[in-house]
Scaffold this motif. Structure first.
Motif, PDB file in Angstrom:
ATOM      1  N   PHE A   1       0.840  -1.209   0.000  1.00 46.98           N
ATOM      2  CA  PHE A   1       0.000   0.000   0.000  1.00 46.98           C
ATOM      3  C   PHE A   1       0.872   1.256   0.000  1.00 46.98           C
ATOM      4  CE2 PHE A   1      -2.960  -3.128   1.895  1.00 46.98           C
ATOM      5  CZ  PHE A   1      -4.047  -2.957   1.045  1.00 46.98           C
ATOM      6  N   ASN A   2       1.993   1.233   0.723  1.00 44.90           N
ATOM      7  CA  ASN A   2       2.927   2.359   0.680  1.00 44.90           C
ATOM      8  C   ASN A   2       3.475   2.570  -0.727  1.00 44.90           C
ATOM      9  OD1 ASN A   2       3.619   1.226   3.804  1.00 44.90           O
ATOM     10  ND2 ASN A   2       3.433   3.439   3.577  1.00 44.90           N
ATOM     11  N   VAL A   3       3.759   1.451  -1.412  1.00 43.54           N
ATOM     12  CA  VAL A   3       4.264   1.532  -2.781  1.00 43.54           C
ATOM     13  C   VAL A   3       3.192   2.104  -3.702  1.00 43.54           C
ATOM     14  CG1 VAL A   3       5.141   0.209  -4.746  1.00 43.54           C
ATOM     15  CG2 VAL A   3       5.868  -0.377  -2.431  1.00 43.54           C
ATOM     16  N   LEU A   4       1.966   1.633  -3.541  1.00 41.13           N
ATOM     17  CA  LEU A   4       0.862   2.120  -4.377  1.00 41.13           C
ATOM     18  C   LEU A   4       0.645   3.617  -4.187  1.00 41.13           C
ATOM     19  CD1 LEU A   4      -1.257   0.987  -6.370  1.00 41.13           C
ATOM     20  CD2 LEU A   4      -2.821   0.758  -4.426  1.00 41.13           C
ATOM     21  N   LYS A   5       0.823   4.104  -2.965  1.00 40.19           N
ATOM     22  CA  LYS A   5       0.647   5.534  -2.670  1.00 40.19           C
ATOM     23  C   LYS A   5       1.821   6.371  -3.159  1.00 40.19           C
ATOM     24  CE  LYS A   5      -0.623   6.560   1.508  1.00 40.19           C
ATOM     25  NZ  LYS A   5      -0.619   6.521   3.000  1.00 40.19           N
ATOM     26  N   GLY A   6       2.922   5.739  -3.528  1.00 46.98           N
ATOM     27  CA  GLY A   6       4.086   6.479  -4.002  1.00 46.98           C
ATOM     28  C   GLY A   6       5.054   6.857  -2.909  1.00 46.98           C
ATOM     29  N   GLU A   7       4.851   6.370  -1.674  1.00 47.57           N
ATOM     30  CA  GLU A   7       5.750   6.683  -0.561  1.00 47.57           C
ATOM     31  C   GLU A   7       6.968   5.769  -0.539  1.00 47.57           C
ATOM     32  OE1 GLU A   7       2.367   8.149   2.669  1.00 47.57           O
ATOM     33  OE2 GLU A   7       2.998   6.048   2.606  1.00 47.57           O
ATOM     34  N   MET A   8       6.808   4.561  -1.090  1.00 50.97           N
ATOM     35  CA  MET A   8       7.892   3.588  -1.116  1.00 50.97           C
ATOM     36  C   MET A   8       7.998   3.006  -2.513  1.00 50.97           C
ATOM     37  SD  MET A   8       7.481   1.505   2.519  1.00 50.97           S
ATOM     38  CE  MET A   8       8.851   0.407   2.106  1.00 50.97           C
ATOM     39  N   SER A   9       9.024   2.192  -2.715  1.00 56.07           N
ATOM     40  CA  SER A   9       9.224   1.486  -3.970  1.00 56.07           C
ATOM     41  C   SER A   9       9.342  -0.004  -3.668  1.00 56.07           C
ATOM     42  CB  SER A   9      10.489   1.995  -4.656  1.00 56.07           C
ATOM     43  OG  SER A   9      10.733   1.289  -5.862  1.00 56.07           O
ATOM     44  N   LEU A  10       9.148  -0.843  -4.673  1.00 58.55           N
ATOM     45  CA  LEU A  10       9.347  -2.272  -4.466  1.00 58.55           C
ATOM     46  C   LEU A  10      10.801  -2.542  -4.072  1.00 58.55           C
ATOM     47  CD1 LEU A  10       7.389  -3.782  -7.502  1.00 58.55           C
ATOM     48  CD2 LEU A  10       6.657  -3.723  -5.110  1.00 58.55           C
ATOM     49  N   VAL A  11      11.726  -1.823  -4.698  1.00 60.15           N
ATOM     50  CA  VAL A  11      13.151  -2.017  -4.442  1.00 60.15           C
ATOM     51  C   VAL A  11      13.781  -0.679  -4.077  1.00 60.15           C
ATOM     52  CG1 VAL A  11      15.352  -2.791  -5.387  1.00 60.15           C
ATOM     53  CG2 VAL A  11      13.239  -3.922  -6.094  1.00 60.15           C
ATOM     54  N   GLY A  12      14.577  -0.683  -3.023  1.00 54.67           N
ATOM     55  CA  GLY A  12      15.262   0.524  -2.570  1.00 54.67           C
ATOM     56  C   GLY A  12      15.866   0.271  -1.201  1.00 54.67           C
ATOM     57  N   PRO A  13      16.571   1.240  -0.640  1.00 58.79           N
ATOM     58  CA  PRO A  13      17.111   1.067   0.713  1.00 58.79           C
ATOM     59  C   PRO A  13      15.986   0.851   1.726  1.00 58.79           C
ATOM     60  CG  PRO A  13      18.087   2.972  -0.382  1.00 58.79           C
ATOM     61  CD  PRO A  13      16.945   2.535  -1.236  1.00 58.79           C
ATOM     62  N   ARG A  14      16.150  -0.113   2.605  1.00 59.05           N
ATOM     63  CA  ARG A  14      15.120  -0.368   3.620  1.00 59.05           C
ATOM     64  C   ARG A  14      15.020   0.816   4.575  1.00 59.05           C
ATOM     65  NH1 ARG A  14      10.999  -2.443   3.767  1.00 59.05           N
ATOM     66  NH2 ARG A  14      11.055  -3.077   5.943  1.00 59.05           N
ATOM     67  N   PRO A  15      13.797   1.280   4.871  1.00 63.77           N
ATOM     68  CA  PRO A  15      13.648   2.405   5.806  1.00 63.77           C
ATOM     69  C   PRO A  15      13.903   1.955   7.241  1.00 63.77           C
ATOM     70  CG  PRO A  15      11.489   1.556   5.175  1.00 63.77           C
ATOM     71  CD  PRO A  15      12.499   0.788   4.363  1.00 63.77           C
ATOM     72  N   HIS A  16      14.655   2.737   7.973  1.00 64.77           N
ATOM     73  CA  HIS A  16      14.951   2.437   9.369  1.00 64.77           C
ATOM     74  C   HIS A  16      14.072   3.287  10.282  1.00 64.77           C
ATOM     75  CE1 HIS A  16      19.237   1.366   7.821  1.00 64.77           C
ATOM     76  NE2 HIS A  16      18.392   0.368   7.663  1.00 64.77           N
ATOM     77  N   ALA A  17      13.914   2.838  11.508  1.00 65.27           N
ATOM     78  CA  ALA A  17      13.179   3.621  12.493  1.00 65.27           C
ATOM     79  C   ALA A  17      13.865   4.972  12.685  1.00 65.27           C
ATOM     80  CB  ALA A  17      13.108   2.863  13.819  1.00 65.27           C
ATOM     81  N   VAL A  18      13.077   5.995  13.018  1.00 62.56           N
ATOM     82  CA  VAL A  18      13.616   7.349  13.153  1.00 62.56           C
ATOM     83  C   VAL A  18      14.761   7.382  14.157  1.00 62.56           C
ATOM     84  CG1 VAL A  18      13.064   9.693  13.899  1.00 62.56           C
ATOM     85  CG2 VAL A  18      11.465   8.446  12.441  1.00 62.56           C
ATOM     86  N   GLU A  19      14.617   6.663  15.277  1.00 63.82           N
ATOM     87  CA  GLU A  19      15.678   6.629  16.294  1.00 63.82           C
ATOM     88  C   GLU A  19      16.983   6.097  15.720  1.00 63.82           C
ATOM     89  OE1 GLU A  19      15.346   4.984  20.148  1.00 63.82           O
ATOM     90  OE2 GLU A  19      13.380   5.865  20.545  1.00 63.82           O
ATOM     91  N   HIS A  20      16.885   5.043  14.920  1.00 64.73           N
ATOM     92  CA  HIS A  20      18.083   4.454  14.333  1.00 64.73           C
ATOM     93  C   HIS A  20      18.703   5.398  13.309  1.00 64.73           C
ATOM     94  CE1 HIS A  20      16.051   0.375  15.379  1.00 64.73           C
ATOM     95  NE2 HIS A  20      16.677   0.883  16.413  1.00 64.73           N
ATOM     96  N   ASN A  21      17.853   6.102  12.560  1.00 64.25           N
ATOM     97  CA  ASN A  21      18.366   7.079  11.601  1.00 64.25           C
ATOM     98  C   ASN A  21      19.200   8.152  12.305  1.00 64.25           C
ATOM     99  OD1 ASN A  21      17.090   5.940   9.325  1.00 64.25           O
ATOM    100  ND2 ASN A  21      16.725   7.979   8.506  1.00 64.25           N
ATOM    101  N   GLU A  22      18.650   8.693  13.377  1.00 64.12           N
ATOM    102  CA  GLU A  22      19.345   9.768  14.080  1.00 64.12           C
ATOM    103  C   GLU A  22      20.648   9.286  14.700  1.00 64.12           C
ATOM    104  OE1 GLU A  22      18.482  12.850  13.797  1.00 64.12           O
ATOM    105  OE2 GLU A  22      16.823  12.160  12.550  1.00 64.12           O
ATOM    106  N   LEU A  23      20.700   7.984  15.052  1.00 65.02           N
ATOM    107  CA  LEU A  23      21.928   7.423  15.618  1.00 65.02           C
ATOM    108  C   LEU A  23      22.980   7.215  14.538  1.00 65.02           C
ATOM    109  CD1 LEU A  23      23.623   6.024  17.838  1.00 65.02           C
ATOM    110  CD2 LEU A  23      22.382   3.903  17.276  1.00 65.02           C
TER     111      LEU A  23
END
Length: 472
Positions: free
Chosen positions: A376-398
Motif C-alpha cells: 500500500f505504501n508503494v501504491l501511494k508512491g511513498e515507497m518502492s518495491l526495491v530501494g534502501p530499507r527504511p529504518h526507524a527514526v531513532e536508528h536514523n538519528e543514531l
C-alpha cells in the motif's frame, strides 16, 4: 563486497531516457510509412509490413542516442534537423539492404519509398518538437524544478549558470551564491547570500534539520578556503545533491560521478538516478507490481489478518514513522508481529527469541510476510518495491552521526526489499560494521540502478525469503 565509493557509473537514467526517445522516433517512422501506404494505390501492405518492422527496430537502435537527446534539450530543434536526417538516412539504407538481401526490393513501390525518404525527416522533427514542448511544459511547474545555490564560484561556475538559464529542461533554478570575495561572482546577476561562514547554517537549519535547497554547486579552484570543509561535512549529512565544478580536469576522485548539466561538465556526489522522465519506468514497475501483488495476494492478506487478530489482542497493522525520500517522514505499515507496547517506549530492534514477538508473528517475520502491507505504501508512491530499507527514526538519528554518507540513502524512495537485503544484510544490524556494509550496498544500488537490477533483486528476494534465517 561492492563498495559504492568504488564505482562512478551514473549513466543508466540517461541511457533509459535515450531509449525512450528512440522508441518515439521509431513509432513516428512506422506511422509515417503506414500513412503513405494507406493513401497509395501502388503499395502492398503485406510486402511493406516486414520493412515497417525492420525500420522500427533499427530506429530504436539508431535514435537511442544521448548525444541526440542533449542536442534536442540544449539547442533549438532546427539545430537537431541535420542530426535527425542523417540518422534517418541510416535507417532507410538498412531497410533497402534488407529488401535486397531477401530479394523483395522489386516488389517495393519506388514512389512510396521516395515519398517516405523525403517526408520522414520532417515528421521526425515534428516529433522532436512535441517531445521538447511536453518536457518544457512539464518542467514549467515550479514544483518540478529544483532550487540550487552556488558556493565559492569560478569561471566555470559562471558558464554553468548561463547554460542553466538557457536550458529549461535542466529544471534547476539558482537562487544565489555564497562567497568570501566581495566582487560579484559569478557575473550572472545572482544574489549574494553571504560569505562561506553563513552557508552551512543557510543550507541546513540547525534546529529543525530542514534542507533549504535541493542542489549545491561548489566551485573547485587551486586554493579552496578552509570553510569549505565544514560545508561539505554538513552536506554529507543532508539530502541535497552536491555538484563540484572544477576549474581544471581533476576527475577520478573516489565516490564522485562525472555528469553533465546543460552541456557543462560537473562532478556529482551521489546524485539521484530518478530525475524527470527517468523516474517513469521505476514508477510504472512499482504500480504494476504493487497492484498485481495486492490483487493476487488478497486471500493471503486476509488469512494473515485473521491470524494476527487471533494470535494476540491488539490491532492487525503496525504503523511506524520512518524517513522516506529526501528525509521526509512517512508511516510504514506492517502486519503486527509483536505484542502491543507503550507508544513512548524506546525503539529496539528485534533479536532472536525476542519475548515481544508472538508465535504467529515469529512466522511472519521469518517469512517476511509481515512486510506485505507495504504494498500500500508503494501504491501511494511513498515507497518502492526495491530501494534502501527504511529504518526507524531513532536508528536514523543514531547512524547518521556514525556512518559517513548515511543520509544519501534517502536520495530515493525506500523499498520493501533492497540490494543489501539480497546480499545477506537482512534483519538485525547488531554492529556498526554491519550498518556500514548495508549503507555501502544501498549507495551502490543508487549509483547503478536499472530496471533489470530491480527485477534481479525482486527475484533474489524470493529466494532469500525462502531460506534466510536473519529476520527475527
Amino acid at each position: 563486497m561492492f563498495k559504492a565509493s568504488s564505482f562512478s557509473n551514473a549513466s543508466q537514467p540517461a541511457q533509459l531516457l535515450a531509449v525512450m526517445t528512440g522508441i518515439a522516433f521509431g513509432a513516428t517512422i512506422y506511422l509515417t510509412l503506414f500513412g503513405i501506404i494507406i493513401y497509395s494505390d501502388h503499395a502492398d501492405p503485406e510486402v511493406f509490413g516486414v520493412r515497417m518492422l525492420i525500420a522500427s527496430l533499427t530506429s530504436v537502435i539508431v535514435f537511442s542516442s544521448h548525444q541526440l537527446l542533449s542536442t534536442m534539450q540544449e539547442k533549438p530543434i532546427l539545430a537537431a534537423f541535420p542530426n535527425i536526417t542523417g540518422r534517418w538516412f541510416i535507417v532507410f539504407m538498412v531497410v533497402l539492404l534488407s529488401a535486397y538481401v531477401d530479394k523483395t526490393s522489386e516488389q517495393l513501390s519506388r514512389a512510396v519509398m521516395l515519398i517516405w525518404l523525403i517526408i520522414t525527416p520532417f515528421t521526425l522533427t515534428c516529433t522532436a518538437v512535441v517531445i521538447r514542448s511536453l518536457a518544457v511544459l512539464y518542467y514549467s511547474n515550479p514544483a518540478r524544478r529544483r532550487k540550487a545555490v552556488l558556493i565559492w564560484s569560478n569561471s566555470a561556475c559562471a558558464d554553468l549558470v548561463e547554460s542553466l538559464r538557457k536550458t529549461p529542461l535542466a529544471a534547476i533554478d539558482i537562487v544565489g551564491f555564497f562567497d568570501n570575495r566581495n566582487e560579484s561572482r559569478p557575473p550572472a546577476n545572482l544574489v549574494r547570500l553571504g560569505d562561506l561562514s553563513e552557508a552551512a547554517r543557510w543550507i541546513v537549519d540547525e534546529d529543525t534539520g530542514h534542507v533549504n535547497v535541493d542542489v549545491v554547486f561548489i566551485g573547485l579552484n587551486t586554493r579552496e578556503p578552509e570553510e569549505l570543509a565544514d560545508i561539505i561535512a554538513i552536506l554529507e549529512d543532508s539530502t541535497a545533491s552536491t555538484y563540484f565544478i572544477p576549474e581544471s580536469l581533476i576527475f577520478g576522485m573516489p565516490g564522485i560521478q562525472l555528469r553533465e548539466l546543460a552541456g557543462r561538465p560537473v562532478l556529482a556526489s551521489t546524485e539521484t538516478p530518478f530525475i524527470g522522465i527517468a523516474a517513469l519506468p521505476k514508477r510504472l514497475l512499482d504500480l504494476l507490481g504493487s497492484m498485481s501483488g495486492l490483487i493476487l495476494l488478497s486471500p493471503v492478506l486476509l488469512l494473515i489478518a485473521i491470524g494476527v487478530k487471533l494470535g494476540s489482542p491488539g490491532p492487525v497493522f503496525f504503523k511506524q514513522k520512518r524517513y522516506g525520500i529526501a528525509g521526509r517522514p512517512i508511516n510504514v505499515y506492517k502486519f503486527r508481529s509483536m505484542r502491543p507496547s507503550d507508544p513512548n517506549e524506546r525503539v529496539v530492534q528485534a533479536t532472536a527469541r525476542d519475548p515481544r514477538v508472538t508465535p504467529f508473528g515469529r512466522f511472519l517475520r521469518r517469512s517476511s510476510l509481515d512486510e506485505l502491507p507495504q504494498l500500500f505504501n508503494v501504491l501511494k508512491g511513498e515507497m518502492s518495491l526495491v530501494g534502501p530499507r527504511p529504518h526507524a527514526v531513532e536508528h536514523n538519528e543514531l547512524y547518521r552521526k556514525l556512518v559517513s554518507g548515511y543520509m544519501f540513502r534517502h536520495k530515493i524512495k525506500p523499498g520493501i526489499t533492497g540490494w543489501a537485503q539480497v546480499n545477506g544484510l537482512r534483519g538485525e544490524t547488531e554492529t556498526l560494521e554491519k550498518m556500514e556494509q548495508r549503507v555501502d550496498y544501498d549507495l551502490y544500488y543508487i549509483q547503478h540502478w536499472s530496471v533489470w537490477l530491480d527485477i534481479v533483486i525482486i527475484w533474489r528476494t524470493l529466494k532469500v525469503v525462502l531460506g534466510d534465517k536473519n529476520a527475527y
